[in-house]
Design a protein around this motif. Structure first.
Motif, PDB file in Angstrom:
ATOM      1  N   ALA A 120       0.824  -1.202   0.000  1.00 47.57           N
ATOM      2  CA  ALA A 120       0.000   0.000   0.000  1.00 47.57           C
ATOM      3  C   ALA A 120       0.863   1.259   0.000  1.00 47.57           C
ATOM      4  N   CYS A 121       1.967   1.217   0.699  1.00 46.01           N
ATOM      5  CA  CYS A 121       2.882   2.357   0.711  1.00 46.01           C
ATOM      6  C   CYS A 121       4.214   1.981   1.339  1.00 46.01           C
ATOM      7  N   ASP A 122       4.205   1.153   2.339  1.00 50.18           N
ATOM      8  CA  ASP A 122       5.360   0.938   3.196  1.00 50.18           C
ATOM      9  C   ASP A 122       6.620   0.464   2.466  1.00 50.18           C
ATOM     10  N   TYR A 123       7.723   0.742   3.091  1.00 50.09           N
ATOM     11  CA  TYR A 123       9.032   0.282   2.634  1.00 50.09           C
ATOM     12  C   TYR A 123       9.227  -1.144   3.147  1.00 50.09           C
ATOM     13  N   ILE A 124       9.421  -2.077   2.242  1.00 48.01           N
ATOM     14  CA  ILE A 124       9.630  -3.486   2.605  1.00 48.01           C
ATOM     15  C   ILE A 124      11.129  -3.694   2.757  1.00 48.01           C
ATOM     16  N   THR A 125      11.615  -3.572   3.970  1.00 50.66           N
ATOM     17  CA  THR A 125      13.062  -3.586   4.216  1.00 50.66           C
ATOM     18  C   THR A 125      13.699  -4.906   3.809  1.00 50.66           C
ATOM     19  N   THR A 126      12.971  -6.004   3.921  1.00 46.07           N
ATOM     20  CA  THR A 126      13.543  -7.318   3.595  1.00 46.07           C
ATOM     21  C   THR A 126      13.915  -7.422   2.117  1.00 46.07           C
ATOM     22  N   LEU A 127      13.283  -6.620   1.263  1.00 46.85           N
ATOM     23  CA  LEU A 127      13.549  -6.720  -0.170  1.00 46.85           C
ATOM     24  C   LEU A 127      14.901  -6.137  -0.562  1.00 46.85           C
ATOM     25  N   THR A 128      15.520  -5.380   0.314  1.00 44.84           N
ATOM     26  CA  THR A 128      16.829  -4.823  -0.008  1.00 44.84           C
ATOM     27  C   THR A 128      17.972  -5.665   0.570  1.00 44.84           C
ATOM     28  N   ARG A 129      17.640  -6.776   1.171  1.00 48.29           N
ATOM     29  CA  ARG A 129      18.669  -7.670   1.696  1.00 48.29           C
ATOM     30  C   ARG A 129      19.200  -8.567   0.587  1.00 48.29           C
ATOM     31  N   PRO A 130      20.438  -9.063   0.721  1.00 44.40           N
ATOM     32  CA  PRO A 130      21.000  -9.953  -0.296  1.00 44.40           C
ATOM     33  C   PRO A 130      20.110 -11.175  -0.526  1.00 44.40           C
ATOM     34  N   ASN A 131      19.954 -11.550  -1.788  1.00 44.28           N
ATOM     35  CA  ASN A 131      19.174 -12.733  -2.190  1.00 44.28           C
ATOM     36  C   ASN A 131      17.696 -12.640  -1.826  1.00 44.28           C
ATOM     37  N   ALA A 132      17.189 -11.441  -1.631  1.00 45.38           N
ATOM     38  CA  ALA A 132      15.762 -11.299  -1.359  1.00 45.38           C
ATOM     39  C   ALA A 132      14.938 -11.732  -2.563  1.00 45.38           C
ATOM     40  N   ILE A 133      15.474 -11.536  -3.767  1.00 45.70           N
ATOM     41  CA  ILE A 133      14.860 -12.072  -4.988  1.00 45.70           C
ATOM     42  C   ILE A 133      15.906 -12.994  -5.611  1.00 45.70           C
ATOM     43  N   PRO A 134      15.910 -14.255  -5.231  1.00 44.51           N
ATOM     44  CA  PRO A 134      16.978 -15.164  -5.665  1.00 44.51           C
ATOM     45  C   PRO A 134      16.827 -15.594  -7.118  1.00 44.51           C
ATOM     46  N   SER A 135      17.855 -16.205  -7.627  1.00 41.13           N
ATOM     47  CA  SER A 135      17.827 -16.740  -8.985  1.00 41.13           C
ATOM     48  C   SER A 135      16.690 -17.748  -9.115  1.00 41.13           C
ATOM     49  N   GLY A 136      16.021 -17.719 -10.264  1.00 38.44           N
ATOM     50  CA  GLY A 136      14.901 -18.625 -10.496  1.00 38.44           C
ATOM     51  C   GLY A 136      13.576 -18.081  -9.998  1.00 38.44           C
ATOM     52  N   THR A 137      13.519 -16.774  -9.701  1.00 37.98           N
ATOM     53  CA  THR A 137      12.306 -16.161  -9.155  1.00 37.98           C
ATOM     54  C   THR A 137      11.726 -15.130 -10.122  1.00 37.98           C
ATOM     55  N   TYR A 195       0.312  -0.168  -4.533  1.00 33.91           N
ATOM     56  CA  TYR A 195       0.816   1.208  -4.540  1.00 33.91           C
ATOM     57  C   TYR A 195       2.178   1.244  -3.854  1.00 33.91           C
ATOM     58  N   TRP A 196       3.205   1.097  -4.645  1.00 30.19           N
ATOM     59  CA  TRP A 196       4.569   1.087  -4.113  1.00 30.19           C
ATOM     60  C   TRP A 196       5.055   2.527  -4.010  1.00 30.19           C
ATOM     61  N   GLN A 197       4.733   3.197  -2.923  1.00 28.80           N
ATOM     62  CA  GLN A 197       4.969   4.634  -2.813  1.00 28.80           C
ATOM     63  C   GLN A 197       6.116   5.004  -1.881  1.00 28.80           C
ATOM     64  N   SER A 198       6.979   4.054  -1.570  1.00 28.36           N
ATOM     65  CA  SER A 198       8.163   4.403  -0.795  1.00 28.36           C
ATOM     66  C   SER A 198       9.348   4.558  -1.735  1.00 28.36           C
ATOM     67  N   TYR A 199       9.956   5.740  -1.720  1.00 36.08           N
ATOM     68  CA  TYR A 199      11.098   6.006  -2.593  1.00 36.08           C
ATOM     69  C   TYR A 199      12.321   5.183  -2.202  1.00 36.08           C
ATOM     70  N   LEU A 200      12.319   4.598  -1.001  1.00 35.45           N
ATOM     71  CA  LEU A 200      13.480   3.849  -0.537  1.00 35.45           C
ATOM     72  C   LEU A 200      13.727   2.579  -1.345  1.00 35.45           C
ATOM     73  N   GLY A 213      -0.037   7.342   3.981  1.00 36.78           N
ATOM     74  CA  GLY A 213      -0.479   5.947   4.010  1.00 36.78           C
ATOM     75  C   GLY A 213       0.602   4.998   4.482  1.00 36.78           C
ATOM     76  N   CYS A 214       1.838   5.501   4.623  1.00 40.94           N
ATOM     77  CA  CYS A 214       2.927   4.681   5.144  1.00 40.94           C
ATOM     78  C   CYS A 214       2.888   4.685   6.672  1.00 40.94           C
ATOM     79  N   SER A 215       3.471   3.678   7.258  1.00 32.23           N
ATOM     80  CA  SER A 215       3.483   3.603   8.720  1.00 32.23           C
ATOM     81  C   SER A 215       4.519   4.547   9.323  1.00 32.23           C
ATOM     82  N   ARG A 216       5.494   4.984   8.508  1.00 32.37           N
ATOM     83  CA  ARG A 216       6.495   5.938   8.966  1.00 32.37           C
ATOM     84  C   ARG A 216       6.659   7.015   7.904  1.00 32.37           C
ATOM     85  N   ARG A 217       6.722   8.256   8.315  1.00 36.79           N
ATOM     86  CA  ARG A 217       6.758   9.369   7.367  1.00 36.79           C
ATOM     87  C   ARG A 217       8.004   9.340   6.499  1.00 36.79           C
TER      88      ARG A 217
END
Length: 352
Positions: A124-141, A148-153, A323-327
């Protein structure tokens, strides 16, 4: 003095370079020609957007987030042709070498020998911190963005690429909005500048070097926001204008809005405030504001992007709930917000 509505005019503009614009199916064919079976075998993972949601600002957030995640995890990128064509009517949208064609993408969805693990994430808006970790989207995915991906991070690491190669004005839009500035300098300064429209950044630099004027972009969204209690007050707008006027004695303001009659009434006595022509599209409005040196923006993703692409100082009204949990997920630190931000519609919960 009454506010001016500047009409479009036809002018001859010098160019150092012509940037071709791809049209509909030909763009898809150009992608396909650059890919073959060998390149498909090298595709380890895919980040995709397979549907469209919201309007221009929301779609820019989706594309920027998908691009950022694809770059971060060395994946390829797939966008539906409809979204590509819509954005390419405004921007260069250079997504090479990540972008793959529909035929290449479909080969992974229809061929069991190339099947990938499919994951979708609805945000909806929030920054999904786990997606910026290594191998969060591994090979074969195959990772699909929904919502609504509204976090610039999700794309902050690649913001210069977004500003310099992707969300930069197409040649046709750049020529159109340049007429606005040419007419201003001819009428108000007594000379007709010859801009070299080599590209978006070059034109922006030329504008900033004309020391007689500091351009401030203003976006005012009202139509649906009035009933939602998201619309900014007149006091906010005039306070922001006063701030820039005191800071830059040569400040001039360009206003875009979905309620031009309101803006004409509001600024009718301001001789240094100009509305964009009624014939301008939403893309034209976004581009001309992105060419300004500083920004005043109200709520909504369209205004957010005008400030983000313009750079400089950005004053954003705190009344708009991200709409994000943190400004800090929504507002970059260089957005100037004085006070707390209301978190959600019709609530008193605030983000400090």
């Amino acid at each position: 003095m009454k506010i001016k509505v500047v009409p479009s005019i036809n002018v001859i503009i010098l160019k150092n370079q012509t940037i071709p614009t791809s049209q509909n199916i030909s763009f898809e064919q150009n992608i396909s020609k650059s890919q073959n079976i060998s390149s498909e075998q090298k595709i380890a993972c895919i980040v995709s957007i397979q549907g469209t949601i919201g309007r221009l600002g929301n779609r820019m957030f989706l594309v920027a987030s998908a691009y950022g995640l694809a770059r971060l995890h060395s994946c390829h990128l797939y966008l539906e042709l409809k979204m590509i064509n819509e954005l390419k009517s405004v921007f260069i949208l250079d997504l090479s070498p990540l972008l793959i064609s529909s035929s290449t993408f479909n080969s992974f969805t229809s061929n069991s020998s190339k099947s990938m693990n499919r994951i979708s994430q609805n945000v909806a808006c929030d920054y999904i911190t786990t997606l910026t970790r290594p191998n969060a989207i591994p090979s074969g995915t195959m990772f699909e963005l929904i919502g609504y991906w509204q976090s610039y991070l999700h794309f902050a690491k690649y913001d210069e690429e977004l500003r310099q190669r992707i969300f930069v004005a197409s040649q046709s839009v750049l020529e159109k909005v340049s007429n606005f500035f040419i007419q201003f300098y001819q009428r108000k300064r007594g000379y007709r500048p010859q801009f070299l429209l080599e590209n978006h950044q070059s034109f922006k630099r030329q504008l900033s070097q004309l020391n007689s004027t500091t351009w401030i972009g203003i976006h005012i969204r009202r139509s649906d926001f009035v009933d939602l209690r998201f619309s900014s007050s007149d006091a906010y707008l005039f306070d922001a204008i006063k701030y820039y006027t005191m800071r830059y004695p040569n400040a001039h303001f360009i206003v875009t809005s979905d309620d031009k009659p309101y803006c004409k009434r509001l600024f009718r006595k301001q001789s240094n405030i100009f509305l964009t022509p009624g014939a301008y599209s939403i893309g034209d409005d976004l581009v001309i504001l992105s060419l300004c040196q500083h920004s005043i923006i109200t709520g909504g993703t369209f205004g957010w992007w005008t400030g983000y692409l313009a750079g400089g100082e950005v004053i954003h009204d705190k009344i708009y709930p991200s709409g994000c949990s943190r400004r800090e997920y929504y507002y970059p630190p260089w957005f100037l917000i004085d006070g707390n931000v209301r978190a959600h519609k019709n609530t008193e919960y605030i983000l400090r």
